[in-house]
Write an enzyme that holds these catalytic residues in place. Structure first.
Site: not given
Ligand code: NAI
Length: 249
Positions: A157, A161
């Site tokens: 991961y 990033k």
């Molecule tokens: P989440 O898991 O709640 O939402 C991620 C969304 O991406 C989901 O709806 C999922 O279905 C979709 N997704 C996954 N693989 C996919 C694919 N191959 N094609 C299309 N859609 C796909 O995650 P969250 O927490 O909202 O994270 C959003 C972004 O922020 C991510 O890139 C994550 O790495 C980043 N992030 C999140 C943090 C956190 O603490 N929640 C911290 C740092 C970064």
């Protein structure tokens, strides 16, 4: 006038979590929003309807896998028929497959790099010519503080990033002369379905490291995305903005 009036934004992985909060924030500020995710269920369809009614904007959802190069090309072709001008791309979709390197499988390494990093290449490449023709565009890539500081148990991961940050800075240099900006957001610990899966001791450990003494909300991240998407950030490119409650990595 609203900050994103007359603009149209594509947000990947926006069915839930941070992406969904960004979609709502952008609609509130006048943008038409295109939500993409792996699957679009009734809950997302309702969300789309709600955005259109509440904010008087156009909203549409498309299901495809952002890690698939051809699927991103096909999506863009369809998209540009439905929405002739796109102004903002938020590469938000991401996954985790955490494990110590000794136990990490090749499959978990490949999957995280493909979904988190290759998707950013796929989507940016698919829309770049359009932005170049328009001589305008704001690309926002969702990185993470662990892409800056690393994190034990997240080599795949963190590498994905960190890769996004290198990509962001390179693209900002390549296409700045065409008035296209490219920035990254590095969230810290944000309360979403992704972090809800973490065990209590790991959550506590994160909280102790955060000077503001709380996890971030998806809205905290959406506010920074709004800034970067809007003309308020017209001279901001190639940057990484941490949204992490002051945490030091
Ligand atoms: P989440 O898991 O709640 O939402 C991620 C969304 O991406 C989901 O709806 C999922 O279905 C979709 N997704 C996954 N693989 C996919 C694919 N191959 N094609 C299309 N859609 C796909 O995650 P969250 O927490 O909202 O994270 C959003 C972004 O922020 C991510 O890139 C994550 O790495 C980043 N992030 C999140 C943090 C956190 O603490 N929640 C911290 C740092 C970064």
């Amino acid at each position: 006038m609203k900050l994103l009036e007359n603009k149209t934004a594509v947000i990947t992985g926006a069915a839930r979590g941070i992406g969904r909060a960004i979609a709502e924030k952008f609609a509130l500020n006048g943008a038409n929003v295109i939500i993409t995710d792996l699957a679009i269920n009734a809950d997302v369809e309702n969300f789309i309807d709600e955005l259109q009614k509440k904010y008087n904007v156009k909203a549409k959802a498309y299901a495809f896998d952002v890690s698939d190069f051809n699927a991103c090309q096909d999506f863009t072709e369809k998209l540009l028929k439905d929405f002739p001008s796109i102004d903002i791309l938020v590469n938000n979709a991401g996954i985790t497959r955490d494990n110590l390197l000794l136990r990490m499988s090749e499959q978990d390494w490949d999957m995280v790099i493909k979904v988190n990093l290759k998707s950013v290449f796929n989507m940016t490449k698919a829309l770049l010519q359009h932005f170049m023709k328009n001589r305008s565009g704001s690309i926002i890539n969702m990185a993470s503080v662990v892409g800056i500081g690393g994190n034990a148990g997240q080599a795949n991961y963190s590498a994905s990033k960190a890769g996004i940050i290198g990509f962001t800075k390179s693209i900002a240099q390549e296409v700045g002369s065409r008035n296209i900006r490219c920035n990254a957001i590095a969230p810290g610990f944000i309360e979403t379905p992704m972090t809800a899966q973490l065990p209590d001791d790991i959550r506590k450990d994160w909280m102790n490291k955060i000077p503001l003494k709380r996890g971030g909300t998806p809205d905290d991240v959406a506010n920074v995305a709004l800034f970067l998407a809007s003309d308020l950030a017209s001279y901001v490119s190639g940057q990484v903005i941490n949204v992490c409650g002051g945490m030091r990595m």
